[in-house]
Write a protein that holds these residues in place. Structure first.
Motif, mmCIF file in Angstrom:
data_model
loop_
_atom_site.group_PDB
_atom_site.id
_atom_site.type_symbol
_atom_site.label_atom_id
_atom_site.label_comp_id
_atom_site.label_asym_id
_atom_site.label_seq_id
_atom_site.Cartn_x
_atom_site.Cartn_y
_atom_site.Cartn_z
ATOM 1 N N LYS A 226 0.837 -1.204 0.000
ATOM 2 C CA LYS A 226 0.000 0.000 0.000
ATOM 3 C C LYS A 226 0.869 1.250 0.000
ATOM 4 O O LYS A 226 0.654 2.171 -0.793
ATOM 5 C CB LYS A 226 -0.902 0.024 1.236
ATOM 6 N N GLU B 141 1.207 4.337 -2.685
ATOM 7 C CA GLU B 141 1.042 5.766 -2.403
ATOM 8 C C GLU B 141 2.213 6.574 -2.983
ATOM 9 O O GLU B 141 2.023 7.631 -3.572
ATOM 10 C CB GLU B 141 0.923 6.050 -0.903
ATOM 11 N N HIS C 143 1.581 6.893 -6.546
ATOM 12 C CA HIS C 143 0.591 7.940 -6.842
ATOM 13 C C HIS C 143 1.272 9.309 -6.844
ATOM 14 O O HIS C 143 1.001 10.153 -7.692
ATOM 15 C CB HIS C 143 -0.527 7.956 -5.794
ATOM 16 N N ASP D 19 -8.479 6.545 2.935
ATOM 17 C CA ASP D 19 -8.553 6.148 1.525
ATOM 18 C C ASP D 19 -9.992 6.230 1.037
ATOM 19 O O ASP D 19 -10.250 6.584 -0.111
ATOM 20 C CB ASP D 19 -7.981 4.741 1.311
ATOM 21 N N GLU E 257 -6.757 2.791 -4.915
ATOM 22 C CA GLU E 257 -7.328 3.300 -3.662
ATOM 23 C C GLU E 257 -8.463 2.401 -3.164
ATOM 24 O O GLU E 257 -8.649 2.238 -1.964
ATOM 25 C CB GLU E 257 -7.836 4.740 -3.810
ATOM 26 N N HIS F 66 -7.046 -0.333 -1.246
ATOM 27 C CA HIS F 66 -6.580 0.121 0.060
ATOM 28 C C HIS F 66 -7.736 0.216 1.047
ATOM 29 O O HIS F 66 -7.611 -0.141 2.199
ATOM 30 C CB HIS F 66 -5.920 1.502 -0.047
HETATM 31 FE FE FE2 Z 1 -4.339 4.842 -0.847
#
Ligand code: FE2
Ligand code: FE2
Lengths: 251, 329
Positions: free
Chosen positions: B87, B91, B94, B145, B174, B177
């Motif tokens: 996770k 991130e 992202h 999230d 997401e 998550h």
């Molecule tokens: Fe996330």
């Protein structure tokens, strides 16, 4: 129980467990976002490999301990990680140097294990080897890049190599367990991997313009659990805390 | 929502008569649902607002690694550790897509990082709250999230092409998550007495900060009006917050946890839950740097940047040497 096989799986799994832990300490603190991603990815692979090795260890032991029980409920003297992976992260250079020294060994070890007479070991080696090939490419590239970078990066990488090289020899030391496994065709004698390792290291360090220390004397005591570093206890205190504080809980 | 109180032009939305012919053509393209690409003409205000918004979103992803990273080394099982690592890796990914999207607008990632570190650019207020127990990792996935998805799903339709495409990739991850976070909460809420207490405590501490993620009510904000006209912002903060509450209350009930709001109740007339607003004074304090973890978060990022300087310089110098060597051959 096949004690030698059990020990071997612990040795493999504890190395990846402790190194995975160390690498994951970087999360969110790397020099660039790309490195945050790469370090998390490396840690993730190592933890995945730990699940396989310790899972197999538990299976061989046959006492109902699974990978989690082995990872979270053994004390330091029962751990079989080499001292190299217990070493602190230091700066980014030291972390990547440690990674390279380990990756280069792991790549050779896994290549040999693909031929193991024990099919469950060969299967793990096949899966892990692809991941490790990528780790090696990356850690080697970084060692070369920073070694042959600026004056400062060169000095830091040389210091990292000098600091960590005395932990390399332990990866190649043979004991009775190794001999027994080598005879059965399950795993190579660690010392048999050293010539290829030395050749690879010599080539990498030449490219990185770094000099390998001449003294080949090595610390030991991790892979047989006889004398771990002081660091390991702290790593375990952190890693195992929840499982130990709430022994009845499942997560 | 990772973008809070993003300043736009600060001026009222222009009427068609007030627009230049170029601006009018631009607005027509947006109204027709066309995507604006980096090479297309765009008003300076549109470009600047987008840079602020995308960068704030990118910074949030990157700073957001810290509260969760806080638990990786203490995750209770190998499986949970692996999920959390994956996770946090997402991130950071992202953050990277979003920095790339911002760069298409003519600003460099280094410049954006410097502006984060000197405090002139923000990141979401939520990441200034501490993660204190393992249940917090569940609560962050479930609520944080969850709130991010609420905001980002509509942004998949945003007018700026690279931003919209980044949102489409990000949203898929997401939702994983969020499910993983909820799964942790479920395990905790159905676990031992101590685990149940951790779960309730996490909800108590994260509920209002999660509601703050959508930003204060923006019905009177000129920034919002302009951003909505440009389809940089799709829904109002209040609409999204309400949607989030409506979605989350039944999930909390299923967990057997109590939302820390005695006035929360379903309103038959509106078909929505009535709820208590978060403490906006606290929100403004957090946004202006006085939250529980602001100083630590920025320090951590500053240290990463400064300690990493020699690495970035070293790798750059090496790349230059190699380029010079291959040119000489
Ligand atoms: Fe996330
Ligand atoms: Fe994200």
């Amino acid at each position: 129980m096949d004690k030698a096989l059990f020990e071997f799986c612990l040795r493999m799994g504890d190395n990846t467990l402790i190194l995975g832990h160390r690498v994951s300490e970087w999360c969110g603190h790397a020099p660039v976002v790309e490195e945050d991603i790469a370090l998390a990815n490396t840690a993730l692979d190592l933890i995945g490999q730990t699940q396989l090795w310790l899972g197999l260890a538990g299976e061989i032991e046959g006492k109902g301990r699974d990978a989690d029980a082995l990872a979270f409920r053994r004390d330091a003297w029962e751990m079989r990680s080499v001292l190299l992976v217990e070493q602190p992260n230091g700066d980014f250079g030291q972390t990547l140097m440690r990674q390279y020294l380990f990756d280069q060994w792991q790549a050779l070890m896994l290549a040999a294990l693909e031929e193991s007479a024990e099919p469950r070991i060969a299967a793990i080696a096949r899966k892990a080897r692809k991941e490790v090939a990528y780790h090696l490419e990356r850690s080697r590239g970084t060692v070369v890049g920073l070694g042959d970078g600026t004056e400062e990066s060169h000095a830091r990488m040389q210091a990292a190599l000098d600091r960590l090289y005395p932990y390399v020899g332990e990866l190649f030391s043979d004991d009775a367990i190794d001999s027994a496994l080598a005879e059965r065709g399950i795993a190579p004698l660690p010392s048999s991997l050293r010539p290829d390792y030395d050749a690879a290291l010599a080539e990498t360090m030449a490219e990185a313009t770094l000099s390998l220390p001449e003294n080949r004397w090595s610390h030991s005591g991790g892979r047989d659990g006889s004398r771990h570093s002081e660091h390991l206890g702290h790593i375990l205190a952190e890693m195992q805390w929840l499982q130990r504080a709430y022994p009845d809980a499942t997560w | 929502m990772y973008a809070q109180m993003v300043k736009s032009t600060g001026e009222a939305v222009k009427s068609r008569e007030e627009m230049t012919p170029e601006e009018r053509r631009f607005q027509d393209r947006i109204d027709a649902g066309e995507k604006i690409e980096p090479k297309d003409w765009m008003p300076e205000g549109y470009r600047k607002t987008l840079i602020r918004q995308i960068a704030q979103h990118a910074h949030s992803e990157v700073v957001g690694q810290l509260p969760e990273g806080n638990w990786i080394t203490r995750a209770p099982t190998l499986e949970r550790k692996a999920i959390l690592l994956a996770k946090v890796q997402d991130e950071a990914g992202h953050g990277l897509y979003l920095y790339c999207a911002a760069e298409t607008l003519g600003v460099s990632r280094d410049e954006l990082t410097e502006r984060l570190l000197d405090g002139s650019m923000k990141y979401s207020s939520i990441f200034n709250y501490p993660t204190l127990t393992w249940a917090d990792i569940g609560a962050v996935g479930w609520l944080v999230d969850g709130a991010a998805i609420m905001n980002q799903v509509p942004l998949q339709r945003t007018s700026f092409g690279p931003y919209s495409r980044a949102m489409i990739r990000i949203c898929k991850e997401e939702s994983f998550h969020q499910r993983q976070g909820y799964d942790i909460m479920l395990k905790m809420a159905r676990g031992t007495e101590a685990q149940r207490r951790m779960a309730q405590d996490a909800l108590n501490r994260f509920w209002y900060p999660a509601l703050m993620m959508f930003g204060p009510s923006d019905k009177d904000s000129v920034h919002s009006a302009q951003s909505m006209a440009w389809k940089i912002k799709i829904n109002t903060n209040d609409e999204l917050r309400q949607k989030f509450v409506d979605q989350t209350v039944p999930q909390a009930e299923y967990l057997g946890l109590t939302i820390p709001d005695p006035d929360l109740k379903f309103n038959e007339e509106t078909g929505h839950y009535d709820f208590t607003q978060p403490d906006w004074e606290e929100f403004f304090q957090v946004v202006s740097g006085n939250g529980p973890c602001n100083a630590e978060r920025l320090e951590a990022r500053r240290r990463a940047w400064e300690d990493g300087a020699w690495v970035r310089e070293g790798l750059l110098a090496h790349a230059e040497k190699r380029a010079a060597r291959s040119a000489a051959e």
